[in-house]
Scaffold this motif. Structure first.
Motif, PDB file in Angstrom:
ATOM      1  N   ASN A 173      53.606  27.334  46.632  1.00  0.00           N
ATOM      2  CA  ASN A 173      52.229  27.079  47.037  1.00  0.00           C
ATOM      3  C   ASN A 173      52.292  26.286  48.337  1.00  0.00           C
ATOM      4  O   ASN A 173      52.892  25.202  48.347  1.00  0.00           O
ATOM      5  CB  ASN A 173      51.514  26.262  45.957  1.00  0.00           C
ATOM      6  CG  ASN A 173      50.180  25.702  46.399  1.00  0.00           C
ATOM      7  OD1 ASN A 173      49.551  26.209  47.314  1.00  0.00           O
ATOM      8  ND2 ASN A 173      49.734  24.644  45.729  1.00  0.00           N
ATOM      9  N   GLY A 176      53.114  31.600  48.541  1.00  0.00           N
ATOM     10  CA  GLY A 176      53.228  32.676  47.575  1.00  0.00           C
ATOM     11  C   GLY A 176      54.611  33.289  47.506  1.00  0.00           C
ATOM     12  O   GLY A 176      54.780  34.395  46.981  1.00  0.00           O
ATOM     13  N   HIS A 204      53.333  27.701  38.954  1.00  0.00           N
ATOM     14  CA  HIS A 204      52.795  29.034  39.248  1.00  0.00           C
ATOM     15  C   HIS A 204      53.670  30.161  38.694  1.00  0.00           C
ATOM     16  O   HIS A 204      53.403  31.333  38.981  1.00  0.00           O
ATOM     17  CB  HIS A 204      52.635  29.213  40.755  1.00  0.00           C
ATOM     18  CG  HIS A 204      51.538  28.375  41.358  1.00  0.00           C
ATOM     19  ND1 HIS A 204      50.209  28.703  41.238  1.00  0.00           N
ATOM     20  CD2 HIS A 204      51.578  27.222  42.067  1.00  0.00           C
ATOM     21  CE1 HIS A 204      49.470  27.793  41.861  1.00  0.00           C
ATOM     22  NE2 HIS A 204      50.283  26.876  42.360  1.00  0.00           N
ATOM     23  N   ARG A 299      44.809  40.983  45.888  1.00  0.00           N
ATOM     24  CA  ARG A 299      45.801  40.890  46.968  1.00  0.00           C
ATOM     25  C   ARG A 299      45.725  42.117  47.870  1.00  0.00           C
ATOM     26  O   ARG A 299      45.764  41.995  49.106  1.00  0.00           O
ATOM     27  CB  ARG A 299      47.195  40.740  46.358  1.00  0.00           C
ATOM     28  CG  ARG A 299      48.329  40.738  47.356  1.00  0.00           C
ATOM     29  CD  ARG A 299      49.676  40.504  46.681  1.00  0.00           C
ATOM     30  NE  ARG A 299      50.048  41.546  45.726  1.00  0.00           N
ATOM     31  CZ  ARG A 299      51.238  41.629  45.145  1.00  0.00           C
ATOM     32  NH1 ARG A 299      52.174  40.723  45.411  1.00  0.00           N
ATOM     33  NH2 ARG A 299      51.504  42.604  44.279  1.00  0.00           N
ATOM     34  N   PRO A 318      51.517  37.565  49.622  1.00  0.00           N
ATOM     35  CA  PRO A 318      52.023  36.680  48.563  1.00  0.00           C
ATOM     36  C   PRO A 318      52.638  37.471  47.420  1.00  0.00           C
ATOM     37  O   PRO A 318      52.104  38.497  46.989  1.00  0.00           O
ATOM     38  CB  PRO A 318      50.785  35.904  48.114  1.00  0.00           C
ATOM     39  CG  PRO A 318      49.623  36.704  48.594  1.00  0.00           C
ATOM     40  CD  PRO A 318      50.072  37.427  49.814  1.00  0.00           C
ATOM     41  N   GLU A 319      53.767  36.976  46.961  1.00  0.00           N
ATOM     42  CA  GLU A 319      54.466  37.587  45.826  1.00  0.00           C
ATOM     43  C   GLU A 319      54.027  36.969  44.499  1.00  0.00           C
ATOM     44  O   GLU A 319      54.340  37.494  43.433  1.00  0.00           O
ATOM     45  CB  GLU A 319      55.972  37.407  45.995  1.00  0.00           C
ATOM     46  CG  GLU A 319      56.524  38.062  47.257  1.00  0.00           C
ATOM     47  CD  GLU A 319      57.947  37.641  47.573  1.00  0.00           C
ATOM     48  OE1 GLU A 319      58.765  38.538  47.809  1.00  0.00           O
ATOM     49  OE2 GLU A 319      58.233  36.419  47.560  1.00  0.00           O
ATOM     50  N   ALA A 320      53.305  35.870  44.578  1.00  0.00           N
ATOM     51  CA  ALA A 320      52.838  35.159  43.382  1.00  0.00           C
ATOM     52  C   ALA A 320      51.646  34.306  43.774  1.00  0.00           C
ATOM     53  O   ALA A 320      51.351  34.117  44.959  1.00  0.00           O
ATOM     54  CB  ALA A 320      53.948  34.278  42.810  1.00  0.00           C
ATOM     55  N   THR A 321      50.983  33.784  42.789  1.00  0.00           N
ATOM     56  CA  THR A 321      49.805  32.922  42.901  1.00  0.00           C
ATOM     57  C   THR A 321      48.587  33.743  43.309  1.00  0.00           C
ATOM     58  O   THR A 321      48.651  34.961  43.485  1.00  0.00           O
ATOM     59  CB  THR A 321      49.973  31.726  43.865  1.00  0.00           C
ATOM     60  OG1 THR A 321      49.782  32.139  45.216  1.00  0.00           O
ATOM     61  CG2 THR A 321      51.333  31.079  43.709  1.00  0.00           C
ATOM     62  N   TYR A 322      47.484  33.048  43.485  1.00  0.00           N
ATOM     63  CA  TYR A 322      46.254  33.675  43.991  1.00  0.00           C
ATOM     64  C   TYR A 322      45.848  33.014  45.307  1.00  0.00           C
ATOM     65  O   TYR A 322      44.674  32.915  45.642  1.00  0.00           O
ATOM     66  CB  TYR A 322      45.128  33.578  42.954  1.00  0.00           C
ATOM     67  CG  TYR A 322      44.992  32.220  42.287  1.00  0.00           C
ATOM     68  CD1 TYR A 322      44.343  31.166  42.927  1.00  0.00           C
ATOM     69  CD2 TYR A 322      45.504  32.006  41.020  1.00  0.00           C
ATOM     70  CE1 TYR A 322      44.211  29.940  42.312  1.00  0.00           C
ATOM     71  CE2 TYR A 322      45.375  30.773  40.396  1.00  0.00           C
ATOM     72  CZ  TYR A 322      44.725  29.747  41.045  1.00  0.00           C
ATOM     73  OH  TYR A 322      44.590  28.518  40.442  1.00  0.00           O
ATOM     74  N   ALA A 324      46.571  32.645  49.536  1.00  0.00           N
ATOM     75  CA  ALA A 324      47.093  33.314  50.729  1.00  0.00           C
ATOM     76  C   ALA A 324      47.197  32.301  51.861  1.00  0.00           C
ATOM     77  O   ALA A 324      46.257  31.551  52.130  1.00  0.00           O
ATOM     78  CB  ALA A 324      46.173  34.465  51.139  1.00  0.00           C
ATOM     79  N   ARG A 362      44.683  27.960  54.002  1.00  0.00           N
ATOM     80  CA  ARG A 362      44.946  28.557  52.698  1.00  0.00           C
ATOM     81  C   ARG A 362      43.647  29.108  52.139  1.00  0.00           C
ATOM     82  O   ARG A 362      42.622  28.419  52.130  1.00  0.00           O
ATOM     83  CB  ARG A 362      45.536  27.524  51.733  1.00  0.00           C
ATOM     84  CG  ARG A 362      46.098  28.136  50.459  1.00  0.00           C
ATOM     85  CD  ARG A 362      46.506  27.071  49.457  1.00  0.00           C
ATOM     86  NE  ARG A 362      45.347  26.472  48.784  1.00  0.00           N
ATOM     87  CZ  ARG A 362      45.419  25.648  47.735  1.00  0.00           C
ATOM     88  NH1 ARG A 362      46.600  25.309  47.255  1.00  0.00           N
ATOM     89  NH2 ARG A 362      44.328  25.151  47.187  1.00  0.00           N
ATOM     90  N   ASN A 364      41.907  31.045  48.759  1.00  0.00           N
ATOM     91  CA  ASN A 364      42.003  31.346  47.325  1.00  0.00           C
ATOM     92  C   ASN A 364      41.307  32.681  47.079  1.00  0.00           C
ATOM     93  O   ASN A 364      40.102  32.810  47.301  1.00  0.00           O
ATOM     94  CB  ASN A 364      41.330  30.215  46.545  1.00  0.00           C
ATOM     95  CG  ASN A 364      41.337  30.425  45.046  1.00  0.00           C
ATOM     96  OD1 ASN A 364      41.506  31.526  44.550  1.00  0.00           O
ATOM     97  ND2 ASN A 364      41.117  29.347  44.307  1.00  0.00           N
TER      98      ASN A 364
END
Length: 390
Positions: A173, A176, A204, A299, A318-322, A324, A362, A364
């Motif tokens: 974070n 991502g 995450h 995404r 991003p490969e993870a999370t929500y 960017a 950033r 969301n």
């Protein structure tokens, strides 16, 4: 209807303003909030039902001050199902939240020496090092790098110069980034060479999106004696207000040191947080799968919106999370969140995560497709780009 449409429910604006008093409640009604890391979705039914039942049973006293138990067993089952990780439930220690857990680990386990923090970083992580009386040594990721991995040569130099703790956020974070096994093994080998310690913030981890795989740091051979991990249901299940995270150990001696710390260092997690976490870990898989499907769609939508509305924007998908991490330096504005707010969308300034880095923010994207589309449109208009009002 898809699973995400039947299990995942978007909150209305009025519901979100009541449910998320920081993200929505502190933002003007004419502004779309896309800043705080909370999702605009109703809480998973298993969690809601468990917490409601606990309140009806007057389960609102102090929590049991012990490790393991039902919480440890629930997380161990969740970790094995989701990540293939074997955890001893008895070595799962509750804490109030991940940041408090990091502070506990720094105070109890870590040498009074500098702490390496890769940048950009979650702002409380930038602050917590100094609170414990340690010096923070930043390890920036170049904004122009293809991947947001760690510069191992620079990490080696910082450890050689005296740093003795590495604070990882993985998945990352705000970037991502999902660290590969090879990347984590590189960190491990350097830490072992220099006699240092790793704190791995894995809050995450349940939010790794299709195309990537989470590798728990403690699943690597040779990490048990020098590392701990911090986990929580809070981000994946949108229950930050329930106030319960967990410290994971793979070494009984390390666990004994943490569990034996004076109560005042770790005495404020919530009994309702324990109930909610157990419900999430035991019964939340279907809801979580629906969430990941929605976030994958969001995404993809964000990528399309950026290409159309903000063609000079740069980002690592991003490969993870929500979350960017957007590079908007091409628009010539040091802090693009200022004009964005004036045009009705609230975002997180990049300098909060990487002090001195201009042109970043950033965003969301854990919201409805309609809100995300409008948020990007307003951002684009604020920077003199995009298609304007619709």
């Amino acid at each position: 209807m898809t699973a995400s449409e039947t299990l995942l429910r978007d909150l209305s604006d009025d519901e979100a303003r009541a449910a998320l008093p920081l993200k929505w409640g502190s933002t003007s009604p004419d502004v779309l909030p896309a800043w705080v890391a909370e999702m605009d979705y109703a809480v998973a039914e298993p969690v809601r039902d468990a917490v409601c039942a606990a309140v009806l049973a007057s389960h609102t006293g102090y929590p049991a001050l012990d490790a393991g138990g039902a919480l440890g067993t629930a997380y161990a089952g969740f970790a094995e199902r989701r990540f293939g990780q074997r955890i001893d439930p008895a070595l799962v220690l509750p804490v109030v939240d991940v940041t408090a857990g990091i502070r506990l680990v720094l105070d109890v386990l870590c040498d009074p020496a500098p702490v390496v923090v890769p940048l950009p970083a979650y702002p409380p992580q930038l602050a917590v090092v100094g609170i414990t009386g340690r010096e923070r040594w930043d390890l920036p990721v170049s904004p122009d790098a293809e991947r947001a991995g760690i510069d191992l040569d620079r990490l080696d130099a910082l450890l050689a110069a005296g740093a003795r703790t590495v604070l990882l956020t993985q998945p990352h974070n705000p970037c991502g980034h999902v660290y590969t096994r090879t990347e984590l093994e590189g960190v491990r080998d350097l830490v072992l060479r220099h006699g240092a310690r790793v704190i791995s913030d894995e809050i995450h981890a349940p939010l790794v999106l299709p195309g990537a795989t989470h590798v728990p740091y403690l699943s690597l051979p040779g990490t048990a004696e020098h590392a701990v991990a911090l986990v929580s249901a809070s981000k994946a299940f949108n229950v930050a207000g329930l106030r319960c995270a967990q410290v994971l150990c793979a070494d009984p001696a390390t666990h004994r040191r943490l569990a034996g710390a004076p109560e005042v260092r770790n005495d404020s997690w919530s009994p309702l947080g324990v109930v909610g976490a157990i419900a999430a870990y035991r019964h939340g898989d279907a809801w979580l799968d629906a969430l990941l499907a929605r976030l994958d769609d969001q995404r993809a939508l964000l990528g399309e919106l950026l290409a159309t509305e903000l063609p000079q924007a740069r980002w690592r998908r991003p490969e993870a999370t929500y979350l960017a991490w957007l590079d908007l330096r091409g628009y010539g504005v040091d802090d693009p969140t200022g004009p964005a707010l004036r045009h009705g969308v609230r975002l997180s300034p990049g300098t909060d995560y990487h002090p001195g880095l201009p042109g970043h923010l950033r965003l969301n994207f854990a919201t409805s497709p309609e809100r995300l589309t409008e948020a990007v449109r307003r951002l684009a208009v604020s920077l003199g780009s995009g298609s304007g009002p619709r």
